[in-house]
Write an enzyme that holds these catalytic residues in place. Structure first.
Site, mmCIF file in Angstrom:
data_model
loop_
_atom_site.group_PDB
_atom_site.id
_atom_site.type_symbol
_atom_site.label_atom_id
_atom_site.label_comp_id
_atom_site.label_asym_id
_atom_site.label_seq_id
_atom_site.Cartn_x
_atom_site.Cartn_y
_atom_site.Cartn_z
ATOM 1 N N CYS A 83 0.764 -1.005 -0.268
ATOM 2 C CA CYS A 83 -0.156 -0.220 0.340
ATOM 3 C C CYS A 83 0.442 1.681 0.126
ATOM 4 O O CYS A 83 1.486 1.595 -1.139
ATOM 5 C CB CYS A 83 -1.345 0.249 1.260
ATOM 6 S SG CYS A 83 -2.558 1.215 1.133
ATOM 7 N N HIS A 139 -3.742 -5.194 0.404
ATOM 8 C CA HIS A 139 -3.318 -5.675 1.759
ATOM 9 C C HIS A 139 -3.366 -7.051 2.186
ATOM 10 O O HIS A 139 -4.052 -7.499 2.590
ATOM 11 C CB HIS A 139 -4.178 -5.045 3.627
ATOM 12 C CG HIS A 139 -3.260 -3.500 2.852
ATOM 13 N ND1 HIS A 139 -1.943 -3.083 3.709
ATOM 14 C CD2 HIS A 139 -4.533 -2.099 2.605
ATOM 15 C CE1 HIS A 139 -2.249 -1.936 4.083
ATOM 16 N NE2 HIS A 139 -3.428 -1.032 3.548
ATOM 17 N N GLU A 167 -1.715 -9.013 4.557
ATOM 18 C CA GLU A 167 -1.537 -9.518 5.657
ATOM 19 C C GLU A 167 -2.957 -9.189 5.598
ATOM 20 O O GLU A 167 -3.196 -9.795 7.040
ATOM 21 C CB GLU A 167 -0.923 -8.670 6.257
ATOM 22 C CG GLU A 167 -1.328 -7.046 6.614
ATOM 23 C CD GLU A 167 -1.491 -6.378 5.424
ATOM 24 O OE1 GLU A 167 -1.073 -6.956 4.394
ATOM 25 O OE2 GLU A 167 -1.753 -5.398 5.755
#
Ligand code: MN
Length: 250
Positions: free
Chosen positions: A111, A217, A219
């Site tokens: 990001c 993202h 994660e």
């Protein structure tokens, strides 16, 4: 020995009762690195040379967060939507990125981290997608009440790019939490993926051992959608290879 993966945190303001600023990082970055077999290390932002920090690492993750100061990529006018600029964070991350690339250290930008990678190498950013780019995709899915772990748009993967190698796919479904994006790709970086509206969602560095920036993202997604663990696994595989090569040279 597990490869040591440094992760940069955000710098956030304190509260009225505890005014001191904080270094903060969502735990899912650490959890993704651990799940992929790395040893996560959160890097305290600091002034001064970053070589002693890079000496500790086998790989680097630039995390998400607020905006980079526009003058860092040559924009003298600042769009009113630009928020959360922190010069210490900008300077620390830009220096880490330049140093990591100089050393051939594997690097994953997420990001804001994808944007830092681009700016560090001389690229530019769109300061505000809703105001400055013609699109019908909401790149801030929180505005549409879509959960963080769920996708909100596709990414078309560039054939032959590192992104294709990492995911083994030509189309991805990703989440999206950004109001800025890459405008001009930096010299040395190459397009790796675009959203259906043309917004650049991923870049890579063909000349580097392993450098990838993604605008989404992973994660936040890897527990619900395990294919999004792959960027972390691939980073750690590259970091592990670099560690073994340097041990063999010692
Ligand atoms: Mn997006």
């Amino acid at each position: 020995m597990k490869p040591i993966i440094g992760i940069t945190p955000s710098i956030t303001a304190g509260t009225d009762s505890r005014p001191g600023r904080r270094f903060t990082l969502p735990a899912n970055y650490v959890e993704a690195v651990a799940a992929a077999g790395g040893l996560p290390l959160i890097l305290a932002p600091q002034d001064g040379p970053v070589d002693p920090v890079l000496d500790l690492l086998d790989g680097l993750i630039l995390s998400g967060g607020p905006d980079i100061r526009p003058s860092r990529y040559g924009d003298q006018e600042v769009h009113p939507s630009v928020y959360g600029v922190d010069d210490l964070r900008d300077a620390f991350e830009l220096a880490l990125t330049a140093g990591a690339i100089r050393r051939g250290l594997p690097l994953l930008g997420i990001c804001r981290g994808c944007q830092v990678l681009n700016v560090a190498l001389g690229g530019t950013l769109i300061q505000d997608i809703p105001d400055q780019y013609d699109t019908d995709i909401g790149h801030r899915q929180s505005d549409q009440q879509i959960p963080d772990a769920e996708p909100s748009h596709d990414v078309a993967v560039e054939p032959g790019s590192l992104l294709e190698t990492v995911y083994g796919a030509t189309r991805l479904q990703t989440n999206s939490f950004h109001h800025q994006a890459i405008r001009d790709i930096a010299p040395g970086l190459r397009l790796a993926g675009r959203a259906p509206d043309g917004i650049i969602e991923a870049v890579w560095q063909p000349e580097a051992p392993w450098v990838l920036g993604v605008q989404w993202h992973p994660e936040m997604m890897f527990l619900a959608h395990p294919e999004h663990l792959r960027p972390f696994q691939a980073l750690i595989a590259a970091a592990s290879g670099a560690r073994q090569a340097s041990a063999a040279a010692d």
